[in-house]
Design a protein around this motif. Sequence first.
Motif, PDB file in Angstrom:
ATOM      1  N   LEU A  48       0.859  -1.176   0.000  1.00 24.54           N
ATOM      2  CA  LEU A  48       0.000   0.000   0.000  1.00 24.54           C
ATOM      3  C   LEU A  48       0.899   1.230   0.000  1.00 24.54           C
ATOM      4  O   LEU A  48       1.950   1.232   0.635  1.00 24.54           O
ATOM      5  CB  LEU A  48      -0.877  -0.013   1.259  1.00 24.54           C
ATOM      6  CG  LEU A  48      -1.797   1.171   1.481  1.00 24.54           C
ATOM      7  CD1 LEU A  48      -2.856   1.234   0.393  1.00 24.54           C
ATOM      8  CD2 LEU A  48      -2.437   1.083   2.847  1.00 24.54           C
ATOM      9  N   ARG A  49       0.502   2.264  -0.719  1.00 20.03           N
ATOM     10  CA  ARG A  49       1.363   3.435  -0.795  1.00 20.03           C
ATOM     11  C   ARG A  49       0.567   4.705  -1.039  1.00 20.03           C
ATOM     12  O   ARG A  49      -0.553   4.649  -1.561  1.00 20.03           O
ATOM     13  CB  ARG A  49       2.392   3.261  -1.909  1.00 20.03           C
ATOM     14  CG  ARG A  49       1.768   2.985  -3.251  1.00 20.03           C
ATOM     15  CD  ARG A  49       2.785   2.999  -4.343  1.00 20.03           C
ATOM     16  NE  ARG A  49       3.506   4.249  -4.275  1.00 20.03           N
ATOM     17  CZ  ARG A  49       3.869   4.963  -5.325  1.00 20.03           C
ATOM     18  NH1 ARG A  49       3.621   4.541  -6.525  1.00 20.03           N
ATOM     19  NH2 ARG A  49       4.481   6.106  -5.189  1.00 20.03           N
ATOM     20  N   VAL A  94       2.756   4.264   5.787  1.00 19.18           N
ATOM     21  CA  VAL A  94       1.904   4.818   4.742  1.00 19.18           C
ATOM     22  C   VAL A  94       1.074   5.924   5.402  1.00 19.18           C
ATOM     23  O   VAL A  94       0.549   5.723   6.499  1.00 19.18           O
ATOM     24  CB  VAL A  94       0.985   3.727   4.157  1.00 19.18           C
ATOM     25  CG1 VAL A  94       0.022   4.318   3.146  1.00 19.18           C
ATOM     26  CG2 VAL A  94       1.808   2.606   3.542  1.00 19.18           C
ATOM     27  N   ASP A  97      -1.693   5.556   8.313  1.00 19.39           N
ATOM     28  CA  ASP A  97      -1.394   4.499   9.276  1.00 19.39           C
ATOM     29  C   ASP A  97      -0.711   5.139  10.482  1.00 19.39           C
ATOM     30  O   ASP A  97      -0.184   6.253  10.398  1.00 19.39           O
ATOM     31  CB  ASP A  97      -0.486   3.433   8.664  1.00 19.39           C
ATOM     32  CG  ASP A  97      -1.211   2.583   7.619  1.00 19.39           C
ATOM     33  OD1 ASP A  97      -2.437   2.765   7.433  1.00 19.39           O
ATOM     34  OD2 ASP A  97      -0.541   1.753   6.978  1.00 19.39           O
ATOM     35  N   ARG A 132      -4.134   7.800  -1.460  1.00 15.77           N
ATOM     36  CA  ARG A 132      -3.458   6.513  -1.335  1.00 15.77           C
ATOM     37  C   ARG A 132      -3.911   5.556  -2.426  1.00 15.77           C
ATOM     38  O   ARG A 132      -4.943   5.748  -3.058  1.00 15.77           O
ATOM     39  CB  ARG A 132      -3.750   5.874   0.034  1.00 15.77           C
ATOM     40  CG  ARG A 132      -3.337   6.706   1.189  1.00 15.77           C
ATOM     41  CD  ARG A 132      -3.370   6.060   2.547  1.00 15.77           C
ATOM     42  NE  ARG A 132      -4.165   4.862   2.725  1.00 15.77           N
ATOM     43  CZ  ARG A 132      -4.132   4.127   3.831  1.00 15.77           C
ATOM     44  NH1 ARG A 132      -3.362   4.476   4.842  1.00 15.77           N
ATOM     45  NH2 ARG A 132      -4.879   3.056   3.942  1.00 15.77           N
ATOM     46  N   SER A 133      -3.119   4.506  -2.607  1.00  6.42           N
ATOM     47  CA  SER A 133      -3.415   3.533  -3.664  1.00  6.42           C
ATOM     48  C   SER A 133      -4.666   2.716  -3.380  1.00  6.42           C
ATOM     49  O   SER A 133      -5.197   2.069  -4.273  1.00  6.42           O
ATOM     50  CB  SER A 133      -2.220   2.598  -3.871  1.00  6.42           C
ATOM     51  OG  SER A 133      -1.898   1.916  -2.678  1.00  6.42           O
ATOM     52  N   ASP A 134      -5.185   2.738  -2.149  1.00  6.41           N
ATOM     53  CA  ASP A 134      -6.428   2.028  -1.838  1.00  6.41           C
ATOM     54  C   ASP A 134      -7.652   2.917  -2.023  1.00  6.41           C
ATOM     55  O   ASP A 134      -8.770   2.533  -1.677  1.00  6.41           O
ATOM     56  CB  ASP A 134      -6.382   1.455  -0.420  1.00  6.41           C
ATOM     57  CG  ASP A 134      -6.233   2.528   0.653  1.00  6.41           C
ATOM     58  OD1 ASP A 134      -6.125   3.742   0.315  1.00  6.41           O
ATOM     59  OD2 ASP A 134      -6.207   2.163   1.849  1.00  6.41           O
TER      60      ASP A 134
END
Length: 195
Positions: A48-49, A94, A97, A132-134
């Motif tokens: 995740l990033r 990340v 988090d 974020r990538s999510d």
Amino acid sequence: MTVRRAGATLALVLALAGCGGAAEPPPPAQAQAPVPSSVPVTVPFKGLRPTSVKIPKIGAESSLLAVALKPDGSISVPSVHTPMQAAWYKLSPVPGDTGPAIVLGHVDGDRKPGIFFMLKDLAPGDEVDVDRSDGRKLKFVVDRVTQVPKETFPRDAVYGNSNEPELRLITCGGAFDHAEHSYRDNIVVYAKLAS
């Protein structure tokens, strides 16, 4: 290299690097042995990033490269020829988090302003947006802005664990040392997750 040593080495390299004032990080001969931190360093990147950062007050917006350390212990930073590119240090959390996520950018490069050219102008209450990538879109609020000499870079305050999601934005600042091809100080912005 352990995560603890990587974090300590990054702090040292950032404290010495030109942040856009020089084409390359300083050669290893200029580096000193990392000083162990008394605060644990957070877990490394696992997929995740963050994908972008935006700071409305100063008109800064960039995608985020994921960077780590090169074999010689210097940090892989975006090219000085692309000074508007920011990066996320992937051995930090990340954003969103628990812990301090580290985002860095050049103050200048190729005789042009960099992505964090106006970072020093931020103030408590200003907002920093991170995607974020999510698919999460996060808003951080600036808590404080500091300018510190590179030789007294506050390692534990910047990289040490915290109990909540935080963000650190780092660039160079202060006077430019022409002999060293580097700025004398670092600008560090501390921000906390708002949403």
